[in-house]
Design a protein around this motif. Structure first.
Motif, PDB file in Angstrom:
ATOM      1  N   GLY A   1     -21.475 -34.529  10.868  1.00  0.00           N
ATOM      2  CA  GLY A   1     -21.371 -34.561  12.329  1.00  0.00           C
ATOM      3  C   GLY A   1     -22.699 -34.234  12.979  1.00  0.00           C
ATOM      4  N   TRP A   2     -23.398 -33.238  12.409  1.00  0.00           N
ATOM      5  CA  TRP A   2     -24.719 -32.827  12.934  1.00  0.00           C
ATOM      6  C   TRP A   2     -25.715 -33.990  12.814  1.00  0.00           C
ATOM      7  CZ3 TRP A   2     -26.014 -27.576  14.393  1.00  0.00           C
ATOM      8  CH2 TRP A   2     -27.366 -27.407  14.745  1.00  0.00           C
ATOM      9  N   ILE A   3     -25.707 -34.644  11.635  1.00  0.00           N
ATOM     10  CA  ILE A   3     -26.639 -35.768  11.394  1.00  0.00           C
ATOM     11  C   ILE A   3     -26.331 -36.914  12.363  1.00  0.00           C
ATOM     12  CG2 ILE A   3     -27.289 -37.552   9.713  1.00  0.00           C
ATOM     13  CD1 ILE A   3     -26.664 -35.388   7.538  1.00  0.00           C
TER      14      ILE A   3
ATOM     15  N   PHE B   1     -26.517 -26.675  18.188  1.00  0.00           N
ATOM     16  CA  PHE B   1     -27.151 -27.995  18.269  1.00  0.00           C
ATOM     17  C   PHE B   1     -27.871 -28.134  19.617  1.00  0.00           C
ATOM     18  CE2 PHE B   1     -27.160 -32.500  19.361  1.00  0.00           C
ATOM     19  CZ  PHE B   1     -27.686 -33.065  18.220  1.00  0.00           C
TER      20      PHE B   1
ATOM     21  N   LEU C   1     -21.166 -24.477  16.550  1.00  0.00           N
ATOM     22  CA  LEU C   1     -22.122 -25.433  15.963  1.00  0.00           C
ATOM     23  C   LEU C   1     -22.731 -26.313  17.045  1.00  0.00           C
ATOM     24  CD1 LEU C   1     -20.195 -26.509  12.729  1.00  0.00           C
ATOM     25  CD2 LEU C   1     -22.302 -25.169  12.866  1.00  0.00           C
ATOM     26  N   MET C   2     -21.885 -26.716  18.007  1.00  0.00           N
ATOM     27  CA  MET C   2     -22.400 -27.573  19.080  1.00  0.00           C
ATOM     28  C   MET C   2     -23.390 -26.811  19.954  1.00  0.00           C
ATOM     29  SD  MET C   2     -18.924 -29.621  20.076  1.00  0.00           S
ATOM     30  CE  MET C   2     -19.573 -31.022  20.900  1.00  0.00           C
TER      31      MET C   2
ATOM     32  N   THR D   1     -31.078 -26.022  19.556  1.00  0.00           N
ATOM     33  CA  THR D   1     -32.200 -26.687  18.860  1.00  0.00           C
ATOM     34  C   THR D   1     -32.597 -27.966  19.605  1.00  0.00           C
ATOM     35  OG1 THR D   1     -30.646 -27.905  17.475  1.00  0.00           O
ATOM     36  CG2 THR D   1     -31.511 -25.859  16.572  1.00  0.00           C
TER      37      THR D   1
ATOM     38  N   ALA E   1     -24.871 -36.736  15.293  1.00  0.00           N
ATOM     39  CA  ALA E   1     -25.263 -36.380  16.660  1.00  0.00           C
ATOM     40  C   ALA E   1     -26.772 -36.539  16.847  1.00  0.00           C
ATOM     41  CB  ALA E   1     -24.830 -34.950  16.963  1.00  0.00           C
ATOM     42  N   LYS E   2     -27.555 -36.161  15.814  1.00  0.00           N
ATOM     43  CA  LYS E   2     -29.017 -36.304  15.910  1.00  0.00           C
ATOM     44  C   LYS E   2     -29.432 -37.765  16.030  1.00  0.00           C
ATOM     45  CE  LYS E   2     -32.161 -33.938  13.782  1.00  0.00           C
ATOM     46  NZ  LYS E   2     -32.956 -33.185  12.806  1.00  0.00           N
TER      47      LYS E   2
ATOM     48  N   ALA F   1     -18.967 -31.196   8.628  1.00  0.00           N
ATOM     49  CA  ALA F   1     -19.710 -30.596   9.739  1.00  0.00           C
ATOM     50  C   ALA F   1     -21.173 -31.031   9.684  1.00  0.00           C
ATOM     51  CB  ALA F   1     -19.594 -29.077   9.678  1.00  0.00           C
ATOM     52  N   ALA F   2     -21.737 -31.056   8.468  1.00  0.00           N
ATOM     53  CA  ALA F   2     -23.138 -31.478   8.306  1.00  0.00           C
ATOM     54  C   ALA F   2     -23.307 -32.939   8.725  1.00  0.00           C
ATOM     55  CB  ALA F   2     -23.570 -31.284   6.858  1.00  0.00           C
TER      56      ALA F   2
END
Lengths: 113, 642
Positions: free
Chosen positions: B426-428, B593, B589-590, B596, B430-431, B423-424
């Motif tokens: 995926g966040w990175i 995201f 989570l999305m 933020t 996407a950023k 998940a982390a």
């Protein structure tokens, strides 16, 4: 919202697939709950549901094919929209024919045996 | 190019890709259920506890039969591409072939039970699947006749790819005809689990894939190697493979009809199968020699062949406008395609593209870019910026592998940590891929401009999410099918106890998911108005709604369901909750995201892609969450558990 023309290429068979899911689903539920043991006129509840579901799906599929035929004749000659409508019309007729044939056993075969 | 100008091979691959999106998820679900039974004792397939091994067969074959066509269609695409070139003409019935492959793709999902005729299924259901199994021969027949018509209307040349195509016709048509035979239930009951089925399967798969693949390998060999063949090894290899294959597998039709079962390594000496099996074995050796010769032929061509001239077959499709072998960039510039045969229209297209007389001839800051067009009209839609080299996919694959390894070794806490790590990542990721500023239209050559994909409606991220959710929905649909199947068909039902139903859970959960879906719409609307505060606030509200919905779902296994190991009912109900809560967490989570991201400048009225993707996932989480709540509570509230 305008529906992408590509959708019409698969519409007829999406209808066939929906009919398949519904009729096969009714078949499983009916056998589990003993609908075939409930007399209804000259036959039983389960067969009436099965044949009814089959016949209910045919008119929409037929109308879809006819509507795509109109759409094709109204589209610009030689354009890609007309071409997609033509493919869509072909598959819609095929989907209708497939629905007639695939679910014909609802009328003829034993229901839960 | 528009769809009506697309190469026929691309049509085949498009339809195959669609089939894969819908075909694989049932098998993935079956594997997950199997692992959950092995690892945690959830009895999905254990008849003593209300499970049913036939559920596994259904899930496997819902995947397994379309898979046959997923294998065949690319092979048929090669035939449709290579055959007209070998016949020096155009493909007959382009539109009919496309209609046929669409029909074939759908029908192939309606015949999985023909692998299960012998398990004891009511005649009516057998009738549906038998009819669909016979029907699928029609679109296949349309293609066969279109190919024969193409040969008839052209001037065929007996070059090596054509030899393999002739082999394909011979072998595949026999396989297709035996397929129609075993679509008929009484015949299938006789031939079930015999060598006849082994023969049929090999005639279909080797005929439908291996022969076309070999035709395609030799057709595109100049592309792979940049060389021309110089000896006739390939022709000798073809005859060895053709004769060897038929000797091996035709005999199996006969041994099968004589009653020889599949999957046996010994049988009685007086069964009368020995000579036929000996011939099959000899055929197997001949086939192996043939394939060895193919490998030698290709190696010889790679190492010692003459340099190939451009477009050696005088084909009209775009790949022959590339250099042989192609550079890593394929084309120096991209063409404007005006027909299905661009090299016939512009014979020196290869030179023009190499000179840079097309789109995207100039490099823009080292970015990798390609053009996306409207599928209907072929007009330029946007400029897609594709990712550059990165270790992220390799690392993600390794971490995903670690997840499965941890499961296999029973280290479940490691699997949970790995999931959080994914998940982390995926966040990175996407950023890294979001855009931080609006861009004006960009010059793409030939006097045209286009916006980058971040500012397009049907951007790759949105289309990809939609495709993934279609696959995901197929898996969810298969799970619901499993729930209904066990409830209605499996032995040892009803279970000792059902869920303790709760109207409060149902209402609160539905409201939470409903608010989440509505709030994401509001967030998108506020973004369109340029109100960043409103956009962020509604994204946060969506996240809160998802939390409420997920908690209402989690109440079922925590307080209201019997132990998931006690009966298949509780097991599959728990799995339903696990699936929907996982999706609610992903959407949560999305949404966070997005919340933020609004403050960090990832979105603007022109760049709404991030929010629209989050909207898709939120809608999906809400839809699956609400249907799961309904499936868990409503039947029992209506008295189905009495």
């Amino acid at each position: 919202m305008k529906v992408p023309a590509m959708i019409w290429v698969v519409a007829g068979f999406v209808g066939w697939a929906a009919a398949f899911g519904a009729i096969y689903g009714f078949h499983g539920i009916g056998c589990a709950y003993g609908w075939d043991a409930v007399p209804l006129g000259p036959t039983n509840l389960h067969r009436v549901v099965q044949v009814g579901a089959w016949l209910a799906f045919l008119p929409p599929l037929l109308l879809l094919a006819l509507w795509l035929r109109c759409r094709r004749t109204q589209a610009n000659e030689g354009g890609s929209t007309r071409w997609l409508a033509l493919v869509g019309e072909t598959t819609a007729w095929a989907g209708f024919a497939a629905a007639v044939i695939t679910f014909a056993p609802t009328a003829t075969t034993s229901v839960c045996v | 190019m528009s769809l009506d100008r697309m190469p026929i091979f691309a049509w085949y691959i498009l339809v195959t890709a669609g089939m894969m999106v819908v075909g694989f998820p049932p098998l993935i679900l079956g594997s997950i259920l199997l692992e959950a039974e092995r690892a945690f004792g959830l009895p999905f397939f254990d008849p003593d506890k209300g499970g049913d091994p036939l559920l596994w067969q259904h899930l496997f074959w819902i995947f397994g039969h379309p898979e046959v066509y997923i294998i065949f269609l690319p092979g048929a695409g090669i035939v449709s591409t290579v055959l007209p070139v070998m016949a020096r003409t155009k493909l007959l019935g382009y539109r009919w072939i496309i209609a046929a492959i669409v029909a074939l793709a759908f029908l192939s999902f309606g015949l999985w039970v023909h692998h299960m005729y012998a398990v004891g299924i009511p005649h009516m259901a057998l009738g549906f699947f038998s009819a669909a199994s016979a029907l699928v021969a029609i679109p296949t027949g349309i293609q066969i006749f279109a190919w024969l018509g193409t040969l008839w209307s052209g001037r065929p040349q007996l070059k090596l790819p054509m030899l393999y195509l002739i082999g394909f016709f011979f072998v595949f048509v026999i396989g297709g005809l035996t397929g129609v035979m075993i679509a008929v239930v009484p015949f299938d009951w006789q031939a079930h689990d015999t060598h006849f089925i082994v023969a049929h399967m090999h005639y279909v798969l080797v005929g439908g894939l291996v022969f076309p693949l070999l035709a395609g390998t030799y057709y595109w060999l100049p592309h792979f190697t940049g060389k021309e063949r110089s000896f006739k090894l390939g022709e000798a290899a073809f005859w060895l493979i053709f004769v060897g294959f038929n000797l091996t597998f035709f005999m199996m039709h006969l041994t099968g009809l004589l009653g020889m079962p599949r999957r046996v390594d010994v049988y009685p000496a007086d069964a009368g199968w020995t000579e036929l099996n000996l011939l099959s074995s000899i055929g197997g050796f001949i086939t192996a020699f043939g394939f060895a010769l193919v490998v030698i032929d290709i190696l010889q061509t790679m190492l010692a062949g003459r340099a190939s001239r451009r477009n050696p077959w005088r084909a009209s499709t775009l790949e022959w406008a590339m250099m042989l072998r192609p550079g890593t960039y394929n084309f120096v510039s991209q063409p404007h395609v005006a027909s299905r045969d661009p090299l016939d229209d512009v014979p020196d297209l290869d030179v023009r593209l190499a000179r840079g007389d097309g789109y995207l001839a100039r490099d823009r800051d080292g970015l990798r870019e390609t053009i996306a067009v409207c599928v209907n009209s072929g007009r330029i839609d946007y400029l897609a910026v594709v990712p550059t080299n990165s270790w992220l996919p390799v690392v993600t694959a390794a971490v995903t592998g670690l997840f499965f390894l941890a499961f296999l070794l029973g280290l479940y806490w490691v699997a949970a940590v790995v999931l959080a790590l994914l998940a982390a990542m995926g966040w990175i990721w996407a950023k890294k891929i979001v855009s931080h500023a609006d861009e004006g239209p960009i010059d793409i050559g030939l006097g045209e401009t286009a916006y980058v994909h971040h500012q397009a409606r049907f951007a790759p991220g949105w289309c990809g999410s939609l495709g993934l959710l279609v696959a995901d929905a197929t898996m969810y649909g298969s799970l619901l099918f499993g729930f209904a199947y066990l409830w209605t068909i499996a032995p040892n039902w009803p279970p000792p106890a059902f869920i303790d139903p709760s109207v409060i859970d149902l209402v609160v959960g539905t409201a939470g998911f409903g608010v989440a879906a509505w709030a994401m719409r509001r967030s998108l609307a506020e973004n369109g108005r340029g109100d960043r505060y409103g956009t962020a606030r509604w994204a946060f509200t969506a996240a809160a709604g998802l939390v409420i919905g997920a908690l209402a779902l989690l109440a079922a296994p925590l307080f209201r369901l019997p132990s998931p190991t006690s009966h298949a009912y509780a097991a599959i109900a728990t799995m339903l909750v696990a699936y929907t809560v996982l999706h609610a967490i992903v959407a949560l989570l999305m949404a966070l995201f997005g919340w933020t991201g609004v403050r960090a400048g990832y979105v603007s009225p022109a760049r709404s892609l991030v929010l629209r993707v989050i909207g898709l996932w939120t809608d999906y989480a809400a839809l699956t969450g609400i249907t799961a709540l309904v499936a868990l509570h409503v039947p029992i509230l209506l008295g189905a558990g009495q």
